[in-house]
Design a protein around this motif. Structure first.
Motif, PDB file in Angstrom:
ATOM      1  N   GLU C 157       0.821  -1.192   0.000  1.00  0.00           N
ATOM      2  CA  GLU C 157       0.000   0.000   0.000  1.00  0.00           C
ATOM      3  C   GLU C 157       0.869   1.260   0.000  1.00  0.00           C
ATOM      4  OE1 GLU C 157      -3.979   0.972   2.328  1.00  0.00           O
ATOM      5  OE2 GLU C 157      -2.211   0.916   3.633  1.00  0.00           O
ATOM      6  N   ALA C 164       1.901   7.708  -5.872  1.00  0.00           N
ATOM      7  CA  ALA C 164       0.837   8.647  -6.213  1.00  0.00           C
ATOM      8  C   ALA C 164       1.156  10.053  -5.716  1.00  0.00           C
ATOM      9  CB  ALA C 164      -0.481   8.173  -5.625  1.00  0.00           C
TER      10      ALA C 164
ATOM     11  N   LEU D 161       1.888  20.906  -0.259  1.00  0.00           N
ATOM     12  CA  LEU D 161       2.225  19.475  -0.297  1.00  0.00           C
ATOM     13  C   LEU D 161       0.974  18.627  -0.109  1.00  0.00           C
ATOM     14  CD1 LEU D 161       5.534  19.377   1.777  1.00  0.00           C
ATOM     15  CD2 LEU D 161       5.253  18.959  -0.687  1.00  0.00           C
ATOM     16  N   ALA D 164      -1.051  18.810  -3.340  1.00  0.00           N
ATOM     17  CA  ALA D 164      -0.434  18.074  -4.443  1.00  0.00           C
ATOM     18  C   ALA D 164      -0.526  16.578  -4.241  1.00  0.00           C
ATOM     19  CB  ALA D 164       1.030  18.489  -4.591  1.00  0.00           C
ATOM     20  N   SER D 165      -0.229  16.139  -3.040  1.00  0.00           N
ATOM     21  CA  SER D 165      -0.242  14.690  -2.850  1.00  0.00           C
ATOM     22  C   SER D 165      -1.664  14.146  -2.871  1.00  0.00           C
ATOM     23  CB  SER D 165       0.506  14.302  -1.577  1.00  0.00           C
ATOM     24  OG  SER D 165      -0.032  14.990  -0.476  1.00  0.00           O
ATOM     25  N   GLY D 168      -2.607  13.743  -6.374  1.00  0.00           N
ATOM     26  CA  GLY D 168      -1.950  12.554  -6.910  1.00  0.00           C
ATOM     27  C   GLY D 168      -2.645  11.269  -6.499  1.00  0.00           C
ATOM     28  N   VAL D 169      -3.018  11.210  -5.235  1.00  0.00           N
ATOM     29  CA  VAL D 169      -3.649   9.974  -4.746  1.00  0.00           C
ATOM     30  C   VAL D 169      -5.029   9.786  -5.375  1.00  0.00           C
ATOM     31  CG1 VAL D 169      -4.584   8.819  -2.697  1.00  0.00           C
ATOM     32  CG2 VAL D 169      -2.322   9.860  -2.603  1.00  0.00           C
ATOM     33  N   GLN D 171      -5.948  10.884  -8.222  1.00  0.00           N
ATOM     34  CA  GLN D 171      -5.702  10.482  -9.607  1.00  0.00           C
ATOM     35  C   GLN D 171      -5.452   8.981  -9.708  1.00  0.00           C
ATOM     36  OE1 GLN D 171      -2.463  12.725 -11.325  1.00  0.00           O
ATOM     37  NE2 GLN D 171      -3.755  14.523 -11.551  1.00  0.00           N
ATOM     38  N   LEU D 172      -4.637   8.503  -8.769  1.00  0.00           N
ATOM     39  CA  LEU D 172      -4.355   7.068  -8.780  1.00  0.00           C
ATOM     40  C   LEU D 172      -5.642   6.275  -8.597  1.00  0.00           C
ATOM     41  CD1 LEU D 172      -1.801   5.064  -8.707  1.00  0.00           C
ATOM     42  CD2 LEU D 172      -2.428   4.792  -6.314  1.00  0.00           C
ATOM     43  N   LYS D 186      -8.161  -4.257  -1.240  1.00  0.00           N
ATOM     44  CA  LYS D 186      -8.691  -3.162  -0.464  1.00  0.00           C
ATOM     45  C   LYS D 186      -9.576  -2.303  -1.326  1.00  0.00           C
ATOM     46  CE  LYS D 186      -5.589  -1.933   3.107  1.00  0.00           C
ATOM     47  NZ  LYS D 186      -4.606  -1.068   3.699  1.00  0.00           N
ATOM     48  N   PHE D 191      -7.957   2.436   1.192  1.00  0.00           N
ATOM     49  CA  PHE D 191      -6.692   2.943   0.645  1.00  0.00           C
ATOM     50  C   PHE D 191      -6.522   4.424   0.983  1.00  0.00           C
ATOM     51  CE2 PHE D 191      -4.354   4.788  -3.074  1.00  0.00           C
ATOM     52  CZ  PHE D 191      -3.120   4.204  -2.809  1.00  0.00           C
ATOM     53  N   SER D 194      -5.541   5.133   4.497  1.00  0.00           N
ATOM     54  CA  SER D 194      -4.109   5.015   4.781  1.00  0.00           C
ATOM     55  C   SER D 194      -3.366   6.277   4.371  1.00  0.00           C
ATOM     56  CB  SER D 194      -3.528   3.819   4.023  1.00  0.00           C
ATOM     57  OG  SER D 194      -4.153   2.634   4.441  1.00  0.00           O
ATOM     58  N   PHE D 195      -3.835   6.883   3.295  1.00  0.00           N
ATOM     59  CA  PHE D 195      -3.207   8.143   2.883  1.00  0.00           C
ATOM     60  C   PHE D 195      -3.397   9.206   3.968  1.00  0.00           C
ATOM     61  CE2 PHE D 195      -3.950  12.329   0.729  1.00  0.00           C
ATOM     62  CZ  PHE D 195      -2.607  12.623   0.507  1.00  0.00           C
ATOM     63  N   LEU D 198      -1.115   8.632   6.753  1.00  0.00           N
ATOM     64  CA  LEU D 198       0.237   9.080   6.392  1.00  0.00           C
ATOM     65  C   LEU D 198       0.379  10.576   6.641  1.00  0.00           C
ATOM     66  CD1 LEU D 198       1.977   8.155   2.993  1.00  0.00           C
ATOM     67  CD2 LEU D 198       2.053  10.473   3.931  1.00  0.00           C
ATOM     68  N   ILE D 199      -0.596  11.317   6.192  1.00  0.00           N
ATOM     69  CA  ILE D 199      -0.542  12.771   6.349  1.00  0.00           C
ATOM     70  C   ILE D 199      -0.583  13.166   7.830  1.00  0.00           C
ATOM     71  CG2 ILE D 199      -1.873  14.907   5.971  1.00  0.00           C
ATOM     72  CD1 ILE D 199      -0.325  13.966   3.512  1.00  0.00           C
ATOM     73  N   ARG D 201       0.182  11.419  10.442  1.00  0.00           N
ATOM     74  CA  ARG D 201       1.419  11.021  11.109  1.00  0.00           C
ATOM     75  C   ARG D 201       2.510  12.084  10.897  1.00  0.00           C
ATOM     76  NH1 ARG D 201       3.126   6.060   8.408  1.00  0.00           N
ATOM     77  NH2 ARG D 201       0.895   5.756   8.011  1.00  0.00           N
ATOM     78  N   SER D 202       2.546  12.613   9.684  1.00  0.00           N
ATOM     79  CA  SER D 202       3.620  13.554   9.364  1.00  0.00           C
ATOM     80  C   SER D 202       3.359  14.945   9.942  1.00  0.00           C
ATOM     81  CB  SER D 202       3.803  13.643   7.855  1.00  0.00           C
ATOM     82  OG  SER D 202       2.752  14.402   7.296  1.00  0.00           O
TER      83      SER D 202
END
Lengths: 205, 205, 205, 205
Positions: C157, C164, D161, D164-165, D168-169, D171-172, D186, D191, D194-195, D198-199, D201-202
């Motif tokens: 994943e 992406a 950021l 943009a991301s 991108g996601v 789009q995917l 999944k 999915f 999870s993105f 990720l965001i 977490r950062s």
DNA sequence: TATGAATGAGCGTTCATTCAT
DNA sequence: CATGAATGAACGCTCATTCAT
């Protein structure tokens, strides 16, 4: 861009429209003139333009009259400084070259009607045209009276020939000045000077 | 799908297209020529025209070269019957008038590039042009050698002047022949004859 | 421009065509690629191109595979200098930025298929794609084994998410670098560096 | 002559045209939008479209502004239910996914300008764009104030950021959802979740 | 295998003119 | 007198694809 409607005291819508068209042609050429543009610049609606000029061509015709009148004025002024007819012809031709150089836009209008077959010239236009040839005729007549222009010359005919060939030469200068430069190693003025010589030679007694 | 003209001239699409364009210009004038029309007349798809002439202007250019070549031929032929340079000039100008009368359409093309500023003439067109002025130059040179053309005349320059003024005069005839008739009580030929006299007078020693 | 047919010993027409298409895209962009151009550059007839690539898109697909392979190579190379998985991820992303900068053309192809819904990716393309995600997966797995990537992360994943979001960020850089400059007072590299930080932060244990 | 939609929305031609364009894009994609189609669908003449939108791109721009405004509204609404900044970010991203799912067509417009280099964004479009990033910046600032977003984070940069991301996601997801399904076992939501992780977490302190 | 002439619908855009208000 | 929205044919040009040879 828009122009307050009251500028010229409501009086001369027609003139106003003409002025706007003139500016537009000056800016972007005769071939790009569109009624919508004129309307916008004049602060009028499109339909209003058509109230005063039922066809687009009518606008061009009016502007052409003006151009011809300006040209005539230049001709008359050019000859004022001398009594000699031959010199008047010469000065008239120089005046034509200057007219072209100073007002390429008016010249474009002048040659438009000389160049496009099938255009019906309305009476008013013809009048302006005749005034010009009329002036040329006068000059040649006075030259014949003075005795330095050949008496066999038909002044009416010559005025047409003079006009036509001058238009042709100016067109060549307009379109191919670079070729003239390259092939004759001469500037526009020197070239045109030779044209004047040609005409004078053919007029002389 | 249509393939109207398949039979005739099937070998030479390019010629076929040119012929159709020629007919259309003859019918409705150069300024109204459109690729769609040409395609229709040729029984081809629009895209096919572009296979042979990538730009519309290329068609006009080809036709113009052809016109110039025809004109040059007329010039050369016209002078074949005499050795006298002045007479050659005279005959050449008559040939030009006839060219205009017989092929008004070709004349339109010839004057198109003389008349529209800003048109880049491709090399091939210039070649055709130079051949014409080249011929005129030759004639004048021979006249100087023969002693009946004034030695002071610059033959290159004169060939330009001759060309430009002739184009101008023919334009006048084209556009205003009725005015000439009305005001000079003269036909086209008589008028043009006076133009020739004018030129000859200015050439003579 | 034409390319002798025997260049590559007749063998690889297909490759030849692909190479020509590549050059053309490089010169004038993907959106301006036309089959006629490719044919001309390859010294082949239009029909011949269609023998090898029944649809224009097939050419693009093949070129995209190549781009993906080049990118994969860059990824692998970028990580060769270190054993640390996090560092590998970081270097991989830098490699992606460089790939974009050095081969904007390949990048255009790579993102083309990521960006255009409805494009059926043929098996070959998918393979190239899977090789890339496969590599990313490997790196993350090794990081988990090394203990510096969080064990909860699903490497499959994450490889998609990484891909992406990286594509998205590069697109932003491609399209709006001037806005980034103006609004963030930062160059492309500094901006991308922050993206890498973001990713790394989210990976860390 | 047709005036199909005269009844409905006759007051607002501009809106009418926009609606028709919208439907057409929805049916056949942005890249296949043509003015002729729009005119047909709107029951108007081609020229009429140009009265309201002087360039085709103007239509797209208007629709894009609308899309961006809808998206901004979704963002603001999504965060209304909580004061927690991190949660707001999370909800905002979910709102973005929903926006894409509910209005795939609007999303296409939103990403169009993000994706096509060389498009000059007119001021109005930039305004709509800035409003979105402005909102994101606000949220992050409030998070820093609340103490649950890491103080080192540059909110301006992060908003770019994030945007943009996310693009991108999405789009995917748009282009490769079946691959995600096949390879990750999944759904789209999982999915995307999870993105978001990720965001978040950062962002966390 | 290879050719390349032919297709034709399609594109975005312009503009003189009309006409209901 | 004045408006200005609406028309719609026309323009030059492109290009993926086909097919008879």
């Amino acid at each position: 861009m828009k122009r307050a409607r009251n500028d010229q005291a409501k009086g001369d819508r027609k003139q106003d429209i003409l002025n706007c068209a003139e500016e537009l042609i000056q800016e972007s050429g005769l071939e790009n003139l569109s009624i919508a543009q004129v309307a916008k610049k004049a602060g009028l609606a499109v339909g209003t333009i058509y109230l005063y000029f039922p066809k687009k061509e009518d606008i061009i015709a009016h502007l052409t009259i003006k151009s011809r009148e300006i040209l005539l004025r230049k001709f008359v002024e050019s000859g004022a400084s001398t009594a000699d007819a031959l010199e008047k012809v010469s000065l008239m031709l120089w005046a034509y070259l200057n007219f072209y150089k100073e007002h390429p836009f008016y010249h474009q209008l002048v040659s438009f009607y000389e160049t496009n077959a099938g255009l019906e010239e309305p009476e008013e236009l013809l009048v302006a045209s005749r005034k010009i040839t009329g002036y040329v005729i006068e000059v040649i007549q006075s030259g014949k009276a003075q005795g330095n222009i050949h008496p066999d010359i038909d002044e009416s005919e010559f005025s047409f020939l003079l006009w036509a060939s001058a238009v042709g030469v100016i067109q060549l200068i307009d379109v191919k000045s670079s070729i003239i430069q390259t092939q004759l190693h001469k500037g526009t003025d020197a070239f045109f000077s030779s044209f004047i010589d040609l005409i004078i030679r053919s007029l002389k007694k």
